[in-house]
Design a protein around this motif. Structure first.
Motif, PDB file in Angstrom:
ATOM      1  N   LEU A   9       0.833  -1.203   0.000  1.00  0.00           N
ATOM      2  CA  LEU A   9       0.000   0.000   0.000  1.00  0.00           C
ATOM      3  C   LEU A   9       0.871   1.257   0.000  1.00  0.00           C
ATOM      4  CD1 LEU A   9      -2.694   1.325  -0.009  1.00  0.00           C
ATOM      5  CD2 LEU A   9      -2.940   0.860   2.435  1.00  0.00           C
ATOM      6  N   VAL A  10       1.979   1.222   0.724  1.00  0.00           N
ATOM      7  CA  VAL A  10       2.909   2.356   0.711  1.00  0.00           C
ATOM      8  C   VAL A  10       3.494   2.530  -0.690  1.00  0.00           C
ATOM      9  CG1 VAL A  10       5.145   3.192   1.559  1.00  0.00           C
ATOM     10  CG2 VAL A  10       3.480   2.274   3.164  1.00  0.00           C
ATOM     11  N   LYS A  11       3.803   1.415  -1.368  1.00  0.00           N
ATOM     12  CA  LYS A  11       4.313   1.484  -2.743  1.00  0.00           C
ATOM     13  C   LYS A  11       3.288   2.132  -3.664  1.00  0.00           C
ATOM     14  CE  LYS A  11       6.184  -2.255  -4.455  1.00  0.00           C
ATOM     15  NZ  LYS A  11       6.415  -3.704  -4.678  1.00  0.00           N
ATOM     16  N   ASP A  12       2.006   1.853  -3.419  1.00  0.00           N
ATOM     17  CA  ASP A  12       0.951   2.482  -4.217  1.00  0.00           C
ATOM     18  C   ASP A  12       0.923   3.991  -3.985  1.00  0.00           C
ATOM     19  OD1 ASP A  12       0.174   0.099  -5.339  1.00  0.00           O
ATOM     20  OD2 ASP A  12      -1.465  -0.262  -3.924  1.00  0.00           O
ATOM     21  N   LEU A  13       1.122   4.409  -2.740  1.00  0.00           N
ATOM     22  CA  LEU A  13       1.194   5.842  -2.442  1.00  0.00           C
ATOM     23  C   LEU A  13       2.424   6.475  -3.087  1.00  0.00           C
ATOM     24  CD1 LEU A  13       0.180   5.746   1.339  1.00  0.00           C
ATOM     25  CD2 LEU A  13      -1.038   7.014  -0.447  1.00  0.00           C
ATOM     26  N   GLU A  14       3.512   5.732  -3.049  1.00  0.00           N
ATOM     27  CA  GLU A  14       4.772   6.211  -3.625  1.00  0.00           C
ATOM     28  C   GLU A  14       4.673   6.354  -5.148  1.00  0.00           C
ATOM     29  OE1 GLU A  14       9.332   4.454  -3.927  1.00  0.00           O
ATOM     30  OE2 GLU A  14       7.956   3.655  -2.408  1.00  0.00           O
ATOM     31  N   ASN A  15       3.912   5.458  -5.774  1.00  0.00           N
ATOM     32  CA  ASN A  15       3.843   5.411  -7.238  1.00  0.00           C
ATOM     33  C   ASN A  15       2.547   5.968  -7.801  1.00  0.00           C
ATOM     34  OD1 ASN A  15       6.329   4.057  -7.211  1.00  0.00           O
ATOM     35  ND2 ASN A  15       5.343   2.057  -7.079  1.00  0.00           N
ATOM     36  N   ILE A  16       1.860   6.792  -7.025  1.00  0.00           N
ATOM     37  CA  ILE A  16       0.528   7.255  -7.424  1.00  0.00           C
ATOM     38  C   ILE A  16       0.551   8.047  -8.738  1.00  0.00           C
ATOM     39  CG2 ILE A  16       0.669   9.394  -6.051  1.00  0.00           C
ATOM     40  CD1 ILE A  16      -2.335   8.950  -5.401  1.00  0.00           C
ATOM     41  N   LYS A  17       1.626   8.763  -8.986  1.00  0.00           N
ATOM     42  CA  LYS A  17       1.723   9.566 -10.214  1.00  0.00           C
ATOM     43  C   LYS A  17       1.689   8.673 -11.449  1.00  0.00           C
ATOM     44  CE  LYS A  17       4.532  13.229 -12.307  1.00  0.00           C
ATOM     45  NZ  LYS A  17       5.769  14.046 -12.166  1.00  0.00           N
ATOM     46  N   GLY A  18       2.526   7.636 -11.447  1.00  0.00           N
ATOM     47  CA  GLY A  18       2.556   6.715 -12.583  1.00  0.00           C
ATOM     48  C   GLY A  18       1.279   5.906 -12.704  1.00  0.00           C
ATOM     49  N   ASP A  19       0.683   5.532 -11.555  1.00  0.00           N
ATOM     50  CA  ASP A  19      -0.569   4.767 -11.572  1.00  0.00           C
ATOM     51  C   ASP A  19      -1.706   5.577 -12.192  1.00  0.00           C
ATOM     52  OD1 ASP A  19       0.642   2.589 -10.412  1.00  0.00           O
ATOM     53  OD2 ASP A  19       0.082   3.125  -8.372  1.00  0.00           O
ATOM     54  N   PHE A  23       6.838   4.635  12.232  1.00  0.00           N
ATOM     55  CA  PHE A  23       6.200   4.580  10.913  1.00  0.00           C
ATOM     56  C   PHE A  23       4.902   5.377  10.905  1.00  0.00           C
ATOM     57  CE2 PHE A  23       2.958   2.606   8.251  1.00  0.00           C
ATOM     58  CZ  PHE A  23       3.572   2.539   7.011  1.00  0.00           C
ATOM     59  N   LEU A  24       4.069   5.198  11.936  1.00  0.00           N
ATOM     60  CA  LEU A  24       2.788   5.911  12.005  1.00  0.00           C
ATOM     61  C   LEU A  24       2.985   7.422  12.116  1.00  0.00           C
ATOM     62  CD1 LEU A  24       0.680   3.587  14.340  1.00  0.00           C
ATOM     63  CD2 LEU A  24       0.348   3.986  11.894  1.00  0.00           C
ATOM     64  N   PHE A  25       3.972   7.814  12.910  1.00  0.00           N
ATOM     65  CA  PHE A  25       4.252   9.251  13.069  1.00  0.00           C
ATOM     66  C   PHE A  25       4.649   9.869  11.727  1.00  0.00           C
ATOM     67  CE2 PHE A  25       7.361  12.657  13.749  1.00  0.00           C
ATOM     68  CZ  PHE A  25       6.595  13.548  14.498  1.00  0.00           C
ATOM     69  N   VAL A  26       5.564   9.187  11.009  1.00  0.00           N
ATOM     70  CA  VAL A  26       6.016   9.694   9.708  1.00  0.00           C
ATOM     71  C   VAL A  26       4.875   9.647   8.694  1.00  0.00           C
ATOM     72  CG1 VAL A  26       7.661   9.356   7.813  1.00  0.00           C
ATOM     73  CG2 VAL A  26       8.396   8.992  10.175  1.00  0.00           C
ATOM     74  N   LEU A  67       9.076  11.375  -1.503  1.00  0.00           N
ATOM     75  CA  LEU A  67      10.245  11.092  -0.672  1.00  0.00           C
ATOM     76  C   LEU A  67       9.838  10.551   0.690  1.00  0.00           C
ATOM     77  CD1 LEU A  67      13.309  11.196  -0.292  1.00  0.00           C
ATOM     78  CD2 LEU A  67      13.053  13.550   0.514  1.00  0.00           C
ATOM     79  N   HIS A  68       8.753  11.096   1.262  1.00  0.00           N
ATOM     80  CA  HIS A  68       8.263  10.637   2.561  1.00  0.00           C
ATOM     81  C   HIS A  68       7.800   9.176   2.475  1.00  0.00           C
ATOM     82  CE1 HIS A  68       7.152  15.139   3.244  1.00  0.00           C
ATOM     83  NE2 HIS A  68       8.426  14.897   3.501  1.00  0.00           N
ATOM     84  N   TYR A  69       7.104   8.847   1.383  1.00  0.00           N
ATOM     85  CA  TYR A  69       6.622   7.468   1.217  1.00  0.00           C
ATOM     86  C   TYR A  69       7.779   6.496   0.964  1.00  0.00           C
ATOM     87  CZ  TYR A  69       2.037   9.664   1.037  1.00  0.00           C
ATOM     88  OH  TYR A  69       0.911  10.396   1.354  1.00  0.00           O
ATOM     89  N   MET A  70       8.834   7.002   0.337  1.00  0.00           N
ATOM     90  CA  MET A  70      10.020   6.166   0.157  1.00  0.00           C
ATOM     91  C   MET A  70      10.658   5.835   1.503  1.00  0.00           C
ATOM     92  SD  MET A  70      11.737   7.943  -3.227  1.00  0.00           S
ATOM     93  CE  MET A  70      13.208   6.925  -3.158  1.00  0.00           C
ATOM     94  N   VAL A  71      10.653   6.800   2.416  1.00  0.00           N
ATOM     95  CA  VAL A  71      11.163   6.571   3.775  1.00  0.00           C
ATOM     96  C   VAL A  71      10.316   5.508   4.472  1.00  0.00           C
ATOM     97  CG1 VAL A  71      11.497   7.595   6.070  1.00  0.00           C
ATOM     98  CG2 VAL A  71      12.195   8.858   4.022  1.00  0.00           C
ATOM     99  N   LEU A  72       8.995   5.629   4.356  1.00  0.00           N
ATOM    100  CA  LEU A  72       8.082   4.654   4.965  1.00  0.00           C
ATOM    101  C   LEU A  72       8.304   3.251   4.377  1.00  0.00           C
ATOM    102  CD1 LEU A  72       4.814   6.785   4.980  1.00  0.00           C
ATOM    103  CD2 LEU A  72       6.132   6.099   6.988  1.00  0.00           C
ATOM    104  N   HIS A  73       8.478   3.195   3.066  1.00  0.00           N
ATOM    105  CA  HIS A  73       8.750   1.929   2.389  1.00  0.00           C
ATOM    106  C   HIS A  73      10.024   1.286   2.945  1.00  0.00           C
ATOM    107  CE1 HIS A  73       9.392  -0.255  -1.741  1.00  0.00           C
ATOM    108  NE2 HIS A  73       9.366  -1.076  -0.731  1.00  0.00           N
ATOM    109  N   LYS A 102      10.672  -2.255   4.866  1.00  0.00           N
ATOM    110  CA  LYS A 102      11.636  -3.187   4.279  1.00  0.00           C
ATOM    111  C   LYS A 102      12.726  -3.548   5.288  1.00  0.00           C
ATOM    112  CE  LYS A 102      14.091  -3.929  -0.053  1.00  0.00           C
ATOM    113  NZ  LYS A 102      14.446  -3.337  -1.377  1.00  0.00           N
ATOM    114  N   PHE A 103      13.153  -2.562   6.063  1.00  0.00           N
ATOM    115  CA  PHE A 103      14.176  -2.795   7.086  1.00  0.00           C
ATOM    116  C   PHE A 103      13.670  -3.775   8.149  1.00  0.00           C
ATOM    117  CE2 PHE A 103      16.011  -1.649  11.238  1.00  0.00           C
ATOM    118  CZ  PHE A 103      17.351  -1.931  10.976  1.00  0.00           C
TER     119      PHE A 103
END
Length: 304
Positions: A189-199, A257-260, A268-274, A278-279
């Motif tokens: 779901l975070v990836k979807d937020l990160e890639n919303i422009k292309g989607d 994660f929730l705070f961010v 960039l923020h969604y990339m941090v969450l991703h 992943k970590f």
């Protein structure tokens, strides 16, 4: 010194490694073996697990199928990825679409061959897995909920191949799997937020596209709190040794994660969450050894 032709060949190899996400596959292989040693077959000597040819074939079948899945996903998402990840996509495009498809079919063939060494049921298992990977990349990922759930299930399925092989049905395995499934679902779901422009540009009907970012954040918050349940169960109800420190750390990381998440407004923020999710997943793989830090050394001394 390498000549121009050799450098170009190495770049293509590196490009193909990028397409199949070789680093992810390596982590999955390590995870399958550690899961087998510490969770699925804790009573067997380590050498018996490590040198089990059937297990090796299942792991290789999984790796080949997953690699083919990344390739077909890259094939269908080439235009979308050019918008979302232009630099990586330019690297990936060093390998032609025709070559990608050729490697895709070769990897699928190898996956079935590896599985055939184990049993006919394994062949059926991986044949269905390969088909669903293709169906997900071609159709399912474009739809809300279905795409996210399917992606999370596909990520967990390779572990179930090993799980079925050892016929271990302990409840603790399902609790571990639930925690992993929730983390992967959140990452999708975070990836979807990160890639919303292309989607949006490619008419993908993902959750953020259809319902908006606010609803997506609420869903992530809910999944985060649900993920606390298996984490707390594993800490307080099951004997997982020092791995409980990993789950304590995971709960803390999920609060961060929730705070961010609720401060996030840009890609960039969604990339941090991703990367946070992943970590946690990668750290969880290597934290499996904490279930019993003496187990590995002691069991290496046992005879097969």
């Amino acid at each position: 010194m390498l000549n121009r032709k050799q450098k170009h060949f190495l770049l293509k190899v590196f490009s193909l490694f990028s397409v199949v996400r070789g680093y992810n596959i390596l982590i999955i292989i390590i995870a399958q073996y550690l899961t087998s040693i510490y969770i699925l077959a804790p009573d067997l000597p380590v050498k018996r697990v490590l040198f089990d040819v059937n297990l090796l074939m299942l792991v290789l079948a999984s790796a080949a199928a997953i690699a083919s899945g990344y390739i077909i996903n890259s094939f269908y998402d080439s235009e979308k990825d050019l918008i979302n990840r232009p630099r990586k996509t330019m690297l990936d495009r060093l390998v032609s679409q025709r070559t990608k498809l050729s490697v895709y079919f070769i990897l699928n063939f190898l996956s079935v061959i590896f599985a055939s060494y184990v049993s006919f049921r394994a062949v059926l298992f991986f044949s269905v897995y390969i088909f669903v990977l293709w169906l997900y990349s071609h159709k399912l990922k474009k739809y809300p909920f279905i795409g996210n759930i399917t992606a999370a299930i596909l990520a967990v399925i390779p572990f179930f191949a090993v799980f079925i092989y050892y016929s271990n049905f302990d409840l603790v395995i399902f609790v571990h799997a639930t925690f992993l499934f929730l983390l992967i679902s959140m990452r999708e779901l975070v990836k979807d937020l990160e890639n919303i422009k292309g989607d949006l540009a490619q008419d993908y009907h993902t959750i953020p596209v259809v319902y908006g970012e606010k609803v997506s954040k609420r869903m992530l918050t809910l999944m985060c709190f649900v993920a606390f349940i298996p984490a707390l169960l594993l800490i307080f109800k099951f004997p997982i040794g020092y791995m409980n420190y990993f789950f304590f750390g995971s709960i803390l990381a999920l609060f961060i994660f929730l705070f961010v998440l609720w401060k996030s407004k840009h890609k960039l923020h969604y990339m941090v969450l991703h990367n946070i999710l992943k970590f946690i997943i990668v750290l969880g793989v290597f934290s499996i050894v904490l279930i019993d830090v003496d187990l590995l050394l002691n069991r290496f001394l046992l005879k097969i």
